[in-house]
Design an enzyme around this catalytic site. Structure first.
Site, short mmCIF file in Angstrom:
data_model
loop_
_atom_site.label_atom_id
_atom_site.label_comp_id
_atom_site.label_asym_id
_atom_site.label_seq_id
_atom_site.Cartn_x
_atom_site.Cartn_y
_atom_site.Cartn_z
N CYS B 74 0.82 -1.22 0.00
CA CYS B 74 0.00 0.00 0.00
C CYS B 74 0.85 1.26 0.00
O CYS B 74 0.32 2.36 -0.20
CB CYS B 74 -0.92 0.00 1.22
SG CYS B 74 -1.74 -1.57 1.50
N HIS B 324 -8.92 3.56 -1.17
CA HIS B 324 -7.55 3.06 -1.02
C HIS B 324 -7.18 2.13 -2.18
O HIS B 324 -7.18 0.91 -2.03
CB HIS B 324 -7.42 2.34 0.33
CG HIS B 324 -6.06 1.82 0.62
ND1 HIS B 324 -4.90 2.36 0.11
CD2 HIS B 324 -5.65 0.78 1.41
CE1 HIS B 324 -3.86 1.70 0.56
NE2 HIS B 324 -4.28 0.72 1.34
#
Lengths: 227, 377
Positions: B74, B324
């Protein structure tokens, strides 16, 4: 004759029955642990084939001429794994009754879910299930984790229905939400599924138990949980 | 930046092109060429898992430039920004592209679970039935036990970020939620419920970085990347000493601030990695915005909200509301900085914003990139 036996954790009606994550291989470790066998002890497995990682994890030595025998012995109250001196099978029924009397129960409806989950199809065709760690490495890690001693639960979580990794959907089919604990033992920490009969709490004392984790390509893969 | 959201109609390349077009429109004197590019992507779902950086530049004026795929889960595009920054600092590159792309929603749930899981510890955590929500839930419970943090305090973070996201046209969830709704949501990994967790998102973000001496060719209103820091830690939570912190955040922050003459007290806002509400709480503690253990009370009291006494945290809506898209998140945070400094944010504007920080985390804290940004004069 002296012997030790291990039986499944839960009672199903008048008998003991394997939960989704239990079988002869997991019971075999319970039996030799109850016997308190030191690493290097020779044991003759009869009527059961145990994988190499199991021997590596227990530290025991498989030997046909061993004076100790490890064997499954069916009882009136369900399956058992027994460690005893070489010779004829011991009479284990009285000990089986004692274990049965003390064992927790699971509702029959829950057993049906466990049966359906146990017999359900593999899902590895959907995606490369388990491809992130090789079977060899997985077995090596399991053997290492079998050496862990008594632990303390530092923190834990409950994975809600539908939020599990795919290989644990079978477990969720059987039990719904499941718990995972982070434990500490002798300054080391690790995590594992919770196999206790009640929900974990921080500060609980736990011990590693060998259990079936998931099935892939037609075979169950084993690992360490805590209880 | 592309619109973040559930974009099954858009390929990763289409998402990148959407972000590129917006960036190019904001740099009208730029000819579209870069010396080198760093593009963060996890390759989620297995789409174009190899050579993706070439694909993304294909058809743009930068086709042919050296390009790298950056994969740090991420934090991929946070590290892409850092790579571009270091290349410029070294003098090897004058014009650099740092970007991120991820397409997550077109894939089956099993595939999503697989691709998320393989960015964590696969030998023990994954084999124990843990998920990223599960790992962060363990941190949340440990924080609750150590400092008395409550679910209400975590939910207050979700409410704030959804309120901010409601004013962000890029955001996946442009809708406010109530505290009651957040608390009543289904449990994902106890004690974290649905609104404690970010979503799976498709999106892309692009950032153009230029050597200081070349800036006048591009803009009269530059934004300065004043500091960059990055650090790593163990993949698995259980291998760390402290279950209530992400130490790589503190390490990256120290690097980012070193030599800048700035401290976190100078920040007007911070875009932090709130993949879960507990992650934002840990971030404001690890970044030193509040003392250890005070993240919960500070969040509940609105100290990190517009009008609070601390810097505004996640004015974009954060990962919680903006979304996200793994590899694009770090670059998306930088785009929010650009838009805030250039007054392109409408109702979510941070008043008189001049100094900002972005904080991008990979996994449960195994990789962290922190950047300090300042508005030009």
């Amino acid at each position: 004759m002296s012997f030790t036996i291990a039986m499944p954790t839960y009672r199903r009606g008048q008998k003991m029955a394997f939960h989704l994550d239990e079988d002869d291989v997991t019971l075999a470790w319970e039996a030799v642990r109850k016997a308190g066998l030191a690493p290097g002890t020779k044991v003759s497995p009869l009527g059961i084939v145990l994988p190499p990682w199991w021997w590596q994890g227990t530290g025991l030595v498989a030997a046909a001429d061993a004076k100790l025998v490890l064997r499954p012995i069916p009882t009136i109250l369900g399956p058992s794994l027994c460690v005893h001196a070489e010779g004829p099978e011991p009479d284990v029924e009285a000990e089986a009754r004692r274990i049965h009397a003390a064992a927790p129960t699971i509702a029959e409806m829950q057993w049906q879910k466990i049966r359906l989950a146990r017999d359900g199809p593999d899902t590895e065709a959907d995606f490369p299930l388990g491809a992130y760690v090789t079977a060899t490495r997985h077995d090596e890690v399991t053997a290492q984790r079998m050496a862990w001693g008594e632990c303390k639960v530092l923190t834990w979580t409950t994975i809600g229905p539908g939020a599990a990794p795919t290989e644990f959907l079978r477990l969720q089919d059987a039990v719904g939400a499941y718990h995972v604990v982070l434990v500490e033992s002798a300054g080391r920490r690790t995590v594992g599924l919770w196999a206790g009969t009640t929900a974990p709490k921080t500060g609980d004392v736990a011990r590693p138990v060998l259990r079936r984790l998931w099935r892939t390509q037609g075979a169950w893969r084993y690992g360490i949980k805590f209880a | 930046m592309s619109r973040f959201g559930n974009r099954p109609e858009a390929t990763p390349k289409a998402l990148f092109d959407e972000a590129w077009r917006e960036m190019a429109g904001r740099a009208s004197s730029w000819n579209g060429k870069v010396d080198e590019a760093w593009i963060g992507t996890v390759g989620f779902g297995g789409h174009q898992p190899g050579n993706s950086s070439a694909l993304f530049l294909q058809g743009t004026p930068s086709q042919g430039a050296a390009a790298h795929r950056v994969e740090n889960a991420c934090a991929s595009s946070g590290f892409a920004i850092r790579d571009a920054y270091l290349a410029i600092r070294s003098g090897a590159v004058d014009v650099a592209l740092a970007a991120g792309v991820e397409s997550m929603n077109p894939y089956a749930k099993a595939h999503r679970g697989y691709w998320l899981g393989v960015s964590g510890d696969t030998e023990v955590e994954r084999a124990s039935g843990l998920t990223f929500p599960g790992v962060y839930a363990m941190m949340a419970r440990a924080h609750m036990q150590a400092y008395g943090t409550t679910r209400e305090q975590l939910a207050a973070i979700a409410v704030k970020n959804h309120r901010n996201g409601a004013k962000n046209p890029h955001a996946q969830f442009q809708k406010e939620i109530t505290l009651e709704k957040a608390l009543a949501a289904a449990s994902v990994a106890d004690p974290l419920g649905l609104f404690d967790c970010c979503s799976t998102t498709d999106g892309a973000a692009t950032v153009l970085l230029v050597a200081e001496e070349r800036v006048p060719e591009f803009t009269k209103r530059p934004i300065w990347l004043s500091g960059s820091g990055a650090a790593t830690d163990t993949l698995a939570l259980h291998d760390r000493t402290d279950l209530t912190a992400i130490p790589a955040t503190s390490a990256a922050l120290r690097q980012a601030l070193a030599g800048t003459g700035r401290s976190v007290a100078d920040l007007d806002f911070a875009e932090v990695h709130d993949c879960f509400t507990i992650a934002e709480l840990l971030a404001i503690e690890d970044l030193g915005l509040v003392a250890k253990g005070q993240g919960g009370p500070a969040s509940q009291a609105g100290r990190t909200d517009h009008g609070g006494d601390l810097c505004v945290v996640n004015p974009s809506g954060g990962l919680k509301a903006k979304g996200h898209p793994l590899g694009a998140t770090g670059a998306g945070q930088a785009v929010e900085v650009f838009e805030q400094f250039h007054g392109l944010v409408g109702g979510r504007a941070v008043k008189d914003a001049r100094v900002a920080l972005t904080h991008n985390v990979g996994g449960s804290g195994a990789t962290v990139a922190v950047h300090l940004w300042e508005a030009g004069q």
